[in-house]
Design a protein around this motif. Structure first.
Motif, PDB file in Angstrom:
ATOM      1  N   TYR A   1     -12.061   3.816   2.730  1.00  0.00           N
ATOM      2  CA  TYR A   1     -11.237   3.145   3.743  1.00  0.00           C
ATOM      3  C   TYR A   1     -11.872   3.211   5.127  1.00  0.00           C
TER       4      TYR A   1
ATOM      5  N   LEU B   1       0.837  -1.196   0.000  1.00  0.00           N
ATOM      6  CA  LEU B   1       0.000   0.000   0.000  1.00  0.00           C
ATOM      7  C   LEU B   1       0.877   1.254   0.000  1.00  0.00           C
TER       8      LEU B   1
ATOM      9  N   THR C   1      -5.170  -8.761  -0.105  1.00  0.00           N
ATOM     10  CA  THR C   1      -4.619  -7.445  -0.439  1.00  0.00           C
ATOM     11  C   THR C   1      -5.634  -6.339  -0.143  1.00  0.00           C
ATOM     12  N   ILE C   2      -5.121  -5.145  -0.032  1.00  0.00           N
ATOM     13  CA  ILE C   2      -6.007  -4.019   0.271  1.00  0.00           C
ATOM     14  C   ILE C   2      -6.909  -3.712  -0.921  1.00  0.00           C
ATOM     15  N   SER C   3      -6.433  -3.970  -2.109  1.00  0.00           N
ATOM     16  CA  SER C   3      -7.260  -3.758  -3.300  1.00  0.00           C
ATOM     17  C   SER C   3      -8.466  -4.694  -3.275  1.00  0.00           C
TER      18      SER C   3
ATOM     19  N   THR D   1      -3.884   1.803  -3.046  1.00  0.00           N
ATOM     20  CA  THR D   1      -3.833   0.339  -2.900  1.00  0.00           C
ATOM     21  C   THR D   1      -2.575  -0.235  -3.536  1.00  0.00           C
ATOM     22  N   ASN D   2      -2.370  -1.548  -3.326  1.00  0.00           N
ATOM     23  CA  ASN D   2      -1.251  -2.265  -3.932  1.00  0.00           C
ATOM     24  C   ASN D   2      -1.284  -2.181  -5.454  1.00  0.00           C
TER      25      ASN D   2
END
Ligand SMILES: [Zn+2]
Length: 458
Positions: free
Chosen positions: A257, A231, A354-356, A246-247
């Motif tokens: 978020y 991130l 993942t954050i995505s 995001t990644n």
């Protein structure tokens, strides 16, 4: 007393250096603050500054003024606004002031003030200045203190990253004062840190430290992709706001978020979550689905903090990127700490890697960023009042702060900015078409009701 009245605002003091706010003005402000402290039985205070070029000189004049007016002053030097709030939570007087221009242009500066654990309004300072006593006082004392280590120790104790993964994070401080503390903070919580623009430089030579504008996160997006990072985080000039990439290099709006943070916090605790009128309808639904109580509040520091206090809420957040954690932190807005909590929430999420993936698991909607129309400070509130009373929009109308209309397929907002001569608008729809239709309907009503204003959305 000679001061420019326009610098005194509802939430804080802000002006152009040296025309509106200078060493002389800040000495007068110091006298007024000392008078307020005396009236509350407060005899000591902590003060600090961000990385602006005028900061050191203003801080010296400010310290001299406070000491001359009889206060014992602790100068904590270069700090983010949240570090100063932290210090004010810890010191005996629960009082602190930071000299900061936040994300404003480099020749601006200002003050954010906490007296006796409550935010002090700029308008109150002006009122005291107009009625200042000219008594003389026995001088107070001045000492210097470095609070960075204490602050980092508490952040480290507060954050618990789950699992053994070492997160790779790119942080962009934009040469703002966050660069003084954020790299160490993320190393402390176990991250691999890639730094962009950590040198504190009031000329802001790389990009302006305001992550709410897309043009200011382009370097960060590039670096996250190049380094295959988990991130990217960006902070504003005084480190009280955070921006998230995001990644995959996607920019994430704060209300998105906030969905992730709300779910994470509500999985551990029961309570309410506060958000401002600019946030997505989906945030409310996600808070409800996680058994939390959603509370919408007017935009602005003062209102969010007040609503959190009244409801003892777990979390508060604004579309501008000010996030206030009140579950295991002190309820003030803190950019780097918020970034650490985003990584903690990512580590706790067992459904997604993942954050995505987490962000794209939330309902798809299409929204505009915050849009502005230039008007004047004199007419902005009247325009909004007329819009509220005369519009023919057909939906659920909320008048907490300007007008927000919720429709089946999205929502629209029109409000007056508290801090500048602008109207603020935002629109969201389930599809791009829905969003565009809601925006077009709002604009058509606005130009019908206030035909004189030049509707040029920026
Ligand atoms: Zn700020």
């Amino acid at each position: 007393m000679q001061v420019n009245k326009s610098i005194f605002r509802e939430n804080d003091i802000r002006g152009i250096y040296p025309e509106q706010l200078n060493e002389n003005t800040i000495s007068i402000i110091g006298k007024a603050i000392a008078q307020k402290c005396r009236s509350q039985g407060i005899c000591s205070i902590s003060v600090g500054r961000d990385g602006r070029l005028s900061g050191e000189s203003l801080l010296n004049s400010f310290c001299n003024s406070l000491v001359s007016a009889g206060l014992d002053v602790t100068n904590v030097g270069l700090v983010t606004s949240p570090m100063l709030y932290f210090e004010a939570k810890k010191n005996t007087s629960k009082s602190g002031i930071v000299i900061t221009g936040s994300h404003n242009p480099k020749n601006h500066n200002g003050l954010k003030m906490v007296i006796n654990d409550k935010p002090m309004s700029g308008l109150e300072v002006l009122k005291i200045i107009e009625d200042l006593d000219d008594d003389s006082y026995e001088k107070g004392t001045l000492k210097h203190k470095d609070i960075k280590e204490d602050y980092l120790n508490e952040v480290e104790a507060s954050i618990s990253i789950q699992g053994s993964k070492r997160y790779k994070v790119v942080i962009d401080s934009g040469n703002g004062v966050a660069g003084h503390v954020a790299p160490d903070l993320f190393k402390r919580i176990g991250c691999e840190v890639i730094e962009l623009f950590s040198d504190v430089d009031g000329n802001f030579p790389n990009h302006h430290p305001d992550p709410s504008k897309l043009e200011n996160v382009q370097d960060l997006i590039k670096s996250v992709k190049e380094n295959n990072a988990d991130l990217g985080l960006a902070f504003d000039g005084d480190g009280d706001r955070v921006g998230l990439i995001t990644n995959l290099g996607e920019n994430v709006f704060p209300d998105k978020y906030m969905m992730m943070l709300s779910e994470s916090i509500l999985s551990d605790s029961n309570g309410s979550i506060v958000y401002d009128v600019k946030c997505s309808n989906h945030l409310e639904k996600i808070i409800r689905n996680s058994s939390g109580i959603p509370i919408m509040a007017p935009t602005g520091h003062f209102h969010i903090k007040k609503t959190i206090k009244e409801n003892n809420s777990l979390l508060g957040g604004e579309m501008s990127g000010h996030i206030f954690f009140n579950d295991k932190w002190y309820g003030f807005d803190d950019g780097p700490y918020s970034g650490a909590r985003i990584i903690e929430a990512l580590s706790k999420n067992t459904n997604y890697e993942t954050i995505s993936e987490i962000i794209s698991s939330y309902p798809q909607s299409f929204s505009t960023p915050e849009l502005n129309i230039d008007v004047t400070d004199e007419n902005k509130f009247n325009i909004v009042e007329s819009f509220i009373s005369e519009n023919n929009l057909d939906g659920e109308k909320i008048t907490l702060d300007g007008l927000r209309v919720n429709f089946e397929n999205g929502w629209g907002l029109l409000r007056a900015s508290q801090t500048s001569p602008k109207l603020v608008l935002r629109f969201e729809g389930d599809t791009i078409k829905d969003m565009e239709k809601i925006q077009a309907d709002f604009i058509a009503e606005l130009s019908r009701i206030s035909p004189d204003i030049d509707i040029n959305l920026t």
